[in-house]
Write a protein that holds these residues in place. Structure first.
Motif, mmCIF file in Angstrom:
data_model
loop_
_atom_site.group_PDB
_atom_site.id
_atom_site.type_symbol
_atom_site.label_atom_id
_atom_site.label_comp_id
_atom_site.label_asym_id
_atom_site.label_seq_id
_atom_site.Cartn_x
_atom_site.Cartn_y
_atom_site.Cartn_z
ATOM 1 N N UNK A 193 -84.125 88.205 196.377
ATOM 2 C CA UNK A 193 -85.160 88.475 195.678
ATOM 3 C C UNK A 193 -85.327 87.725 194.094
ATOM 4 N N UNK A 194 -84.201 87.748 193.699
ATOM 5 C CA UNK A 194 -83.866 87.081 192.235
ATOM 6 C C UNK A 194 -84.474 85.780 192.228
ATOM 7 N N UNK A 195 -84.194 84.883 193.406
ATOM 8 C CA UNK A 195 -84.441 83.537 193.416
ATOM 9 C C UNK A 195 -86.153 83.156 193.808
ATOM 10 N N UNK A 196 -86.637 84.387 194.146
ATOM 11 C CA UNK A 196 -87.934 84.024 194.803
ATOM 12 C C UNK A 196 -89.138 83.658 193.891
ATOM 13 N N UNK A 197 -89.638 82.445 193.855
ATOM 14 C CA UNK A 197 -90.681 82.036 193.090
ATOM 15 C C UNK A 197 -92.075 82.427 193.540
ATOM 16 N N UNK A 198 -93.040 82.782 192.707
ATOM 17 C CA UNK A 198 -94.357 82.985 193.365
ATOM 18 C C UNK A 198 -95.351 82.662 192.678
ATOM 19 N N UNK A 199 -96.558 82.757 193.333
ATOM 20 C CA UNK A 199 -98.007 82.359 192.516
ATOM 21 C C UNK A 199 -98.171 83.419 191.606
ATOM 22 N N UNK A 200 -99.143 83.137 190.499
ATOM 23 C CA UNK A 200 -99.521 84.039 189.778
ATOM 24 C C UNK A 200 -100.400 85.281 190.413
ATOM 25 N N UNK A 201 -100.526 86.467 189.780
ATOM 26 C CA UNK A 201 -101.431 87.413 190.381
ATOM 27 C C UNK A 201 -102.843 86.776 190.529
ATOM 28 N N UNK A 202 -103.490 87.248 191.744
ATOM 29 C CA UNK A 202 -104.847 86.670 192.039
ATOM 30 C C UNK A 202 -104.780 85.977 193.030
ATOM 31 N N UNK A 203 -103.734 85.317 193.578
ATOM 32 C CA UNK A 203 -103.491 84.445 194.699
ATOM 33 C C UNK A 203 -103.142 85.262 195.961
ATOM 34 N N UNK A 204 -103.894 84.987 197.007
ATOM 35 C CA UNK A 204 -103.446 85.994 198.119
ATOM 36 C C UNK A 204 -102.166 85.527 198.709
ATOM 37 N N UNK A 205 -101.690 84.120 198.468
ATOM 38 C CA UNK A 205 -100.432 83.870 199.060
ATOM 39 C C UNK A 205 -99.449 84.615 198.414
ATOM 40 N N UNK A 217 -95.064 94.566 194.353
ATOM 41 C CA UNK A 217 -95.962 93.774 193.639
ATOM 42 C C UNK A 217 -95.442 93.058 192.375
ATOM 43 N N UNK A 218 -94.059 93.827 191.990
ATOM 44 C CA UNK A 218 -93.360 93.227 190.837
ATOM 45 C C UNK A 218 -92.295 92.334 191.194
ATOM 46 N N UNK A 219 -92.160 92.234 192.474
ATOM 47 C CA UNK A 219 -91.155 91.399 193.042
ATOM 48 C C UNK A 219 -91.260 89.764 192.407
ATOM 49 N N UNK A 220 -90.175 89.193 191.988
ATOM 50 C CA UNK A 220 -90.238 87.602 191.720
ATOM 51 C C UNK A 220 -90.514 87.552 190.218
ATOM 52 N N UNK A 221 -89.633 86.949 189.723
ATOM 53 C CA UNK A 221 -89.976 87.007 188.023
ATOM 54 C C UNK A 221 -90.339 85.814 187.481
ATOM 55 N N UNK A 233 -91.463 73.491 190.744
ATOM 56 C CA UNK A 233 -90.455 74.475 190.152
ATOM 57 C C UNK A 233 -89.334 74.543 191.005
ATOM 58 N N UNK A 234 -89.572 74.548 192.502
ATOM 59 C CA UNK A 234 -88.279 74.497 193.308
ATOM 60 C C UNK A 234 -87.606 73.262 193.238
ATOM 61 N N UNK A 235 -88.329 71.992 192.964
ATOM 62 C CA UNK A 235 -87.674 70.832 192.739
ATOM 63 C C UNK A 235 -86.656 70.686 191.327
ATOM 64 N N UNK A 236 -87.176 71.696 190.600
ATOM 65 C CA UNK A 236 -86.465 71.867 189.338
ATOM 66 C C UNK A 236 -85.172 72.547 189.531
ATOM 67 N N UNK A 237 -85.062 73.262 190.648
ATOM 68 C CA UNK A 237 -83.829 74.227 191.021
ATOM 69 C C UNK A 237 -84.418 75.369 190.318
ATOM 70 N N UNK A 238 -85.612 75.881 190.252
ATOM 71 C CA UNK A 238 -85.715 77.311 189.647
ATOM 72 C C UNK A 238 -85.552 78.427 190.676
ATOM 73 N N UNK A 239 -85.620 77.963 191.984
ATOM 74 C CA UNK A 239 -85.464 78.871 192.821
ATOM 75 C C UNK A 239 -86.161 78.582 194.004
ATOM 76 N N UNK A 240 -86.391 79.405 195.137
ATOM 77 C CA UNK A 240 -86.912 79.113 196.387
ATOM 78 C C UNK A 240 -88.394 79.729 196.479
ATOM 79 N N UNK A 241 -89.116 79.280 197.453
ATOM 80 C CA UNK A 241 -90.357 80.086 197.779
ATOM 81 C C UNK A 241 -90.767 79.780 199.270
#
Length: 323
Positions: A193-205, A217-221, A233-241
């Motif tokens: 979970x610490x590696x999970x990248x997310x879209x900002x709030x408001x996106x259904x994805x 809802x607080x998951x993903x930093x 962001x994934x390409x930059x090595x920031x995490x997975x999605x």
């Protein structure tokens, strides 16, 4: 004001200005000069005894009473179109203009696939395409500013009709060389979970990814404003999605079909169905419209057309069951 003094054309002018918030662009849409459009709206306002719009040097705003008038004008115009359809025997058919929108994470990847079939089946139909977030698209649909939307089901609320089109799996997008590249199988339980990248709030994805991973809802930093930014962001090595398969297919096609995209810095893996159930994590995409739309029959035909030609990587909306 006598009913005989009302003009459907004037109502079209008012609705166009309300939607575009600009007299010049509204005049272009209605194929009339701006002075003529402005004069007719002024005449209607005088006859009604109220101001529909606040006019400033920078923008046009609806007055509170104007909002109610515009909402009713949309209903009147919709019923007028129904009357004309009954008169010419095309009741329920897709004719004239269709304002079709899709959520941001779907439109750029689905529109290129469906447009050839739409243009071929309804050559005289004028398509107006747009994108947005689920909440705003549904609001525009209910207000009559859109005719149909493509989004993830289910949707809540009365007065809407929906047809499921296909199931779109999610793939794991990870940096090249990530630890999960060599894993024999892939389960949601393998994700950190610490590696999970997310879209900002408001996106259904964002909500779908959190639900798939069983996170709050607080998951993903770390959050991204859009799907392509998320990919970078994934390409930059920031995490997975979790990435919708159509977005992956579109990216791979843009980069000559390579399995890893963004200069080879992003890889994708499918989830193991036996680990996470009969289907991988994903979403059901559907077509939604107002149940009161006089073109209900045509919109259902549109849904049938889209179901018959599934985009690559997707599956029928309802899983097949044994006979």
């Amino acid at each position: 004001m006598n009913v005989s003094g009302l003009s459907l054309r004037d109502l079209e002018y008012v609705v166009a200005v309300a939607e575009l918030r600009h007299f010049g662009r509204a005049a272009e849409r209605c194929a009339v000069s701006q002075p003529s459009l402005s004069a007719q709206i002024r005449k209607l306002e005088e006859a009604l005894g109220l101001s529909l719009f606040e006019r400033t040097s920078r923008k046009v705003l609806l007055t509170p009473r104007g909002e109610a008038i515009v909402a009713q004008a949309r209903t009147v115009l919709e019923e007028a179109r129904r009357l004309l359809a009954l008169a010419d025997g095309s009741d329920g058919a897709l004719t004239g203009r269709l304002r079709l929108a899709a959520i941001h994470t779907l439109g750029p990847y689905l529109f290129p696939h469906i447009l050839p079939a739409l243009r071929s089946t309804w050559p005289d139909l004028t398509l107006i395409l747009s994108e947005g977030r689920t909440d705003s698209l549904l609001e525009e649909l209910r207000d009559g500013r859109l005719d149909a939307v493509l989004l993830a089901l289910p949707v809540e609320g009365d007065g809407l009709a929906a047809e499921p089109l296909f199931f779109e799996p999610f793939l794991l997008a990870h940096p090249a060389g990530h630890r999960l590249c060599a894993a024999p199988g892939l389960s949601l339980n393998d994700l950190d979970p610490a590696e999970l990248l997310l879209l900002e709030e408001g996106h259904c994805l964002r909500d779908q990814a959190l639900a798939a991973c069983g996170l709050s809802a607080r998951g993903g930093g770390v959050h991204a404003t859009g799907l392509e930014t998320l990919r970078h962001m994934v390409a930059a090595g920031a995490g997975c999605t979790l990435m919708p398969v159509l977005a992956v297919k579109g990216a791979a096609k843009a980069e000559d079909g390579r399995a890893a995209t963004v200069g080879g810095l992003v890889g994708y893996r499918s989830f193991d169905r036996t680990a996470d159930g009969p289907r991988p994590p994903g979403r059901v995409i559907g077509l939604v419209w107002r149940a009161s739309d006089p073109r209900d029959r045509g919109l259902r035909q549109l849904a049938d057309l889209l179901r018959r030609d599934l985009p690559a990587g997707t599956e029928p909306a309802l899983p097949r069951t044994a006979d």
